[in-house]
Structure formats: C-alpha cells, structure tokens
Design a protein around this motif. Structure first.
Motif, PDB file in Angstrom:
ATOM      1  N   MET A 121       0.821  -1.185   0.000  1.00  0.00           N
ATOM      2  CA  MET A 121       0.000   0.000   0.000  1.00  0.00           C
ATOM      3  C   MET A 121       0.874   1.262   0.000  1.00  0.00           C
ATOM      4  SD  MET A 121      -3.085   0.368  -0.215  1.00  0.00           S
ATOM      5  CE  MET A 121      -4.452   1.372   0.038  1.00  0.00           C
ATOM      6  N   ALA A 122       1.959   1.242   0.774  1.00  0.00           N
ATOM      7  CA  ALA A 122       2.846   2.405   0.835  1.00  0.00           C
ATOM      8  C   ALA A 122       3.463   2.683  -0.529  1.00  0.00           C
ATOM      9  CB  ALA A 122       3.933   2.192   1.882  1.00  0.00           C
ATOM     10  N   HIS A 123       3.797   1.626  -1.245  1.00  0.00           N
ATOM     11  CA  HIS A 123       4.386   1.776  -2.574  1.00  0.00           C
ATOM     12  C   HIS A 123       3.379   2.405  -3.543  1.00  0.00           C
ATOM     13  CE1 HIS A 123       6.548  -0.194  -6.201  1.00  0.00           C
ATOM     14  NE2 HIS A 123       7.147   0.929  -5.883  1.00  0.00           N
ATOM     15  N   THR A 124       2.144   1.960  -3.469  1.00  0.00           N
ATOM     16  CA  THR A 124       1.090   2.523  -4.312  1.00  0.00           C
ATOM     17  C   THR A 124       0.865   3.990  -3.981  1.00  0.00           C
ATOM     18  OG1 THR A 124       0.020   0.369  -4.512  1.00  0.00           O
ATOM     19  CG2 THR A 124      -1.345   2.290  -4.962  1.00  0.00           C
ATOM     20  N   ASP A 125       0.820   4.326  -2.697  1.00  0.00           N
ATOM     21  CA  ASP A 125       0.628   5.719  -2.286  1.00  0.00           C
ATOM     22  C   ASP A 125       1.764   6.613  -2.789  1.00  0.00           C
ATOM     23  OD1 ASP A 125      -1.730   5.043  -1.048  1.00  0.00           O
ATOM     24  OD2 ASP A 125      -0.875   5.027   0.977  1.00  0.00           O
ATOM     25  N   PHE A 126       2.987   6.077  -2.747  1.00  0.00           N
ATOM     26  CA  PHE A 126       4.147   6.822  -3.235  1.00  0.00           C
ATOM     27  C   PHE A 126       3.965   7.176  -4.716  1.00  0.00           C
ATOM     28  CE2 PHE A 126       8.269   6.594  -5.432  1.00  0.00           C
ATOM     29  CZ  PHE A 126       8.957   7.615  -4.804  1.00  0.00           C
ATOM     30  N   HIS A 127       3.604   6.183  -5.514  1.00  0.00           N
ATOM     31  CA  HIS A 127       3.427   6.426  -6.946  1.00  0.00           C
ATOM     32  C   HIS A 127       2.205   7.293  -7.232  1.00  0.00           C
ATOM     33  CE1 HIS A 127       6.700   4.174  -8.702  1.00  0.00           C
ATOM     34  NE2 HIS A 127       6.506   3.248  -7.782  1.00  0.00           N
ATOM     35  N   THR A 128       1.149   7.117  -6.452  1.00  0.00           N
ATOM     36  CA  THR A 128      -0.043   7.936  -6.640  1.00  0.00           C
ATOM     37  C   THR A 128       0.258   9.398  -6.360  1.00  0.00           C
ATOM     38  OG1 THR A 128      -1.477   6.081  -6.068  1.00  0.00           O
ATOM     39  CG2 THR A 128      -2.441   8.278  -5.919  1.00  0.00           C
ATOM     40  N   SER A 129       0.982   9.671  -5.296  1.00  0.00           N
ATOM     41  CA  SER A 129       1.318  11.064  -4.996  1.00  0.00           C
ATOM     42  C   SER A 129       2.211  11.646  -6.080  1.00  0.00           C
ATOM     43  CB  SER A 129       1.972  11.194  -3.621  1.00  0.00           C
ATOM     44  OG  SER A 129       3.207  10.527  -3.574  1.00  0.00           O
ATOM     45  N   GLY A 130       3.131  10.848  -6.596  1.00  0.00           N
ATOM     46  CA  GLY A 130       3.957  11.319  -7.714  1.00  0.00           C
ATOM     47  C   GLY A 130       3.127  11.621  -8.948  1.00  0.00           C
ATOM     48  N   LEU A 131       2.132  10.793  -9.207  1.00  0.00           N
ATOM     49  CA  LEU A 131       1.249  11.010 -10.356  1.00  0.00           C
ATOM     50  C   LEU A 131       0.439  12.295 -10.194  1.00  0.00           C
ATOM     51  CD1 LEU A 131      -0.007  10.068 -13.015  1.00  0.00           C
ATOM     52  CD2 LEU A 131      -1.630   8.718 -11.655  1.00  0.00           C
ATOM     53  N   VAL A 132      -0.065  12.531  -8.994  1.00  0.00           N
ATOM     54  CA  VAL A 132      -0.825  13.755  -8.736  1.00  0.00           C
ATOM     55  C   VAL A 132       0.048  14.978  -8.993  1.00  0.00           C
ATOM     56  CG1 VAL A 132      -1.932  15.122  -6.910  1.00  0.00           C
ATOM     57  CG2 VAL A 132      -2.424  12.681  -7.123  1.00  0.00           C
ATOM     58  N   ILE A 133       1.286  14.922  -8.556  1.00  0.00           N
ATOM     59  CA  ILE A 133       2.214  16.033  -8.781  1.00  0.00           C
ATOM     60  C   ILE A 133       2.514  16.185 -10.270  1.00  0.00           C
ATOM     61  CG2 ILE A 133       4.569  16.848  -8.350  1.00  0.00           C
ATOM     62  CD1 ILE A 133       4.252  15.429  -5.553  1.00  0.00           C
ATOM     63  N   ALA A 134       2.765  15.082 -10.950  1.00  0.00           N
ATOM     64  CA  ALA A 134       3.044  15.129 -12.392  1.00  0.00           C
ATOM     65  C   ALA A 134       1.867  15.715 -13.168  1.00  0.00           C
ATOM     66  CB  ALA A 134       3.372  13.735 -12.911  1.00  0.00           C
ATOM     67  N   ILE A 135       0.654  15.340 -12.812  1.00  0.00           N
ATOM     68  CA  ILE A 135      -0.531  15.899 -13.481  1.00  0.00           C
ATOM     69  C   ILE A 135      -0.613  17.394 -13.245  1.00  0.00           C
ATOM     70  CG2 ILE A 135      -3.060  15.943 -13.430  1.00  0.00           C
ATOM     71  CD1 ILE A 135      -2.906  12.861 -12.947  1.00  0.00           C
ATOM     72  N   SER A 136      -0.366  17.815 -12.018  1.00  0.00           N
ATOM     73  CA  SER A 136      -0.391  19.255 -11.721  1.00  0.00           C
ATOM     74  C   SER A 136       0.621  20.011 -12.570  1.00  0.00           C
ATOM     75  CB  SER A 136      -0.110  19.500 -10.233  1.00  0.00           C
ATOM     76  OG  SER A 136      -1.138  18.972  -9.447  1.00  0.00           O
ATOM     77  N   ILE A 137       1.812  19.453 -12.703  1.00  0.00           N
ATOM     78  CA  ILE A 137       2.849  20.096 -13.513  1.00  0.00           C
ATOM     79  C   ILE A 137       2.428  20.139 -14.981  1.00  0.00           C
ATOM     80  CG2 ILE A 137       5.214  19.834 -14.389  1.00  0.00           C
ATOM     81  CD1 ILE A 137       5.898  18.701 -11.542  1.00  0.00           C
ATOM     82  N   THR A 138       1.922  19.022 -15.489  1.00  0.00           N
ATOM     83  CA  THR A 138       1.493  18.950 -16.890  1.00  0.00           C
ATOM     84  C   THR A 138       0.388  19.954 -17.180  1.00  0.00           C
ATOM     85  OG1 THR A 138       2.071  16.613 -16.975  1.00  0.00           O
ATOM     86  CG2 THR A 138       0.541  17.401 -18.643  1.00  0.00           C
ATOM     87  N   GLN A 139      -0.485  20.176 -16.209  1.00  0.00           N
ATOM     88  CA  GLN A 139      -1.590  21.118 -16.390  1.00  0.00           C
ATOM     89  C   GLN A 139      -1.187  22.561 -16.095  1.00  0.00           C
ATOM     90  OE1 GLN A 139      -4.699  19.449 -13.914  1.00  0.00           O
ATOM     91  NE2 GLN A 139      -5.271  17.973 -15.498  1.00  0.00           N
ATOM     92  N   GLY A 140       0.090  22.768 -15.823  1.00  0.00           N
ATOM     93  CA  GLY A 140       0.586  24.116 -15.603  1.00  0.00           C
ATOM     94  C   GLY A 140       0.326  24.672 -14.213  1.00  0.00           C
ATOM     95  N   ARG A 141      -0.074  23.818 -13.283  1.00  0.00           N
ATOM     96  CA  ARG A 141      -0.332  24.266 -11.911  1.00  0.00           C
ATOM     97  C   ARG A 141       0.938  24.068 -11.091  1.00  0.00           C
ATOM     98  NH1 ARG A 141      -5.495  20.607 -11.336  1.00  0.00           N
ATOM     99  NH2 ARG A 141      -3.731  19.386 -10.709  1.00  0.00           N
ATOM    100  N   LEU A 142       1.952  24.851 -11.440  1.00  0.00           N
ATOM    101  CA  LEU A 142       3.275  24.680 -10.853  1.00  0.00           C
ATOM    102  C   LEU A 142       3.320  25.049  -9.379  1.00  0.00           C
ATOM    103  CD1 LEU A 142       5.448  25.994 -13.824  1.00  0.00           C
ATOM    104  CD2 LEU A 142       4.675  23.664 -13.333  1.00  0.00           C
TER     105      LEU A 142
END
Length: 70
Positions: free
Chosen positions: A1-22
């Motif tokens: 579960m911790a591994h999934t949460d780690f990747h999920t949080s990274g994905l949320v950050i990556a999406i924010s960056i891609t959408q220009g919400r720096l």
C-alpha cells in the motif's frame, strides 16, 4: 500500500505540472507535504520489510535514495 501511495502522490504532482499548476505542485513537494509523507511511509515500510526478512542493506530514508530505486 505504501508503494502505491508513493506512486499515486507522484502522479498527482506530475498531473499538476502537466496542467501548468506549478505552484500547486511545488506545495506538494515541500517537506511534510504529500510527496514527502508518502516517501517517509514507503521508507518505513521498506525498513520494516527488510527487518522481517533479514534481506537488504540499510533502510532507505531519503527521497533522493527512493528516486534512485524507481
């Protein structure tokens, strides 16, 4: 579960960056925030896993080290 949460949080950050919400992404990367918390929980889980199995080197405890293994 911790591994999934780690990747999920990274994905949320990556999406924010891609959408220009720096600014939003930067907040999530600050110490004590989303990614830092997920990294710490993963490091603790990895450490406990190594202790139970007796496998592995010293526990990974820094975000930089965790990035190297992914």
């Amino acid at each position: 579960m911790a591994h999934t949460d780690f990747h999920t949080s990274g994905l949320v950050i990556a999406i924010s960056i891609t959408q220009g919400r720096l600014a939003e992404a930067a907040v999530m990367l600050e110490p004590g925030a989303l990614f830092d918390s997920a990294t710490r929980v993963l490091a603790q889980a990895e450490s406990r896993s190594g202790e139970r199995t007796g496998v592995g080197d010293a526990p990974v405890s820094s975000p930089e080290a965790l990035r190297l293994i992914h």
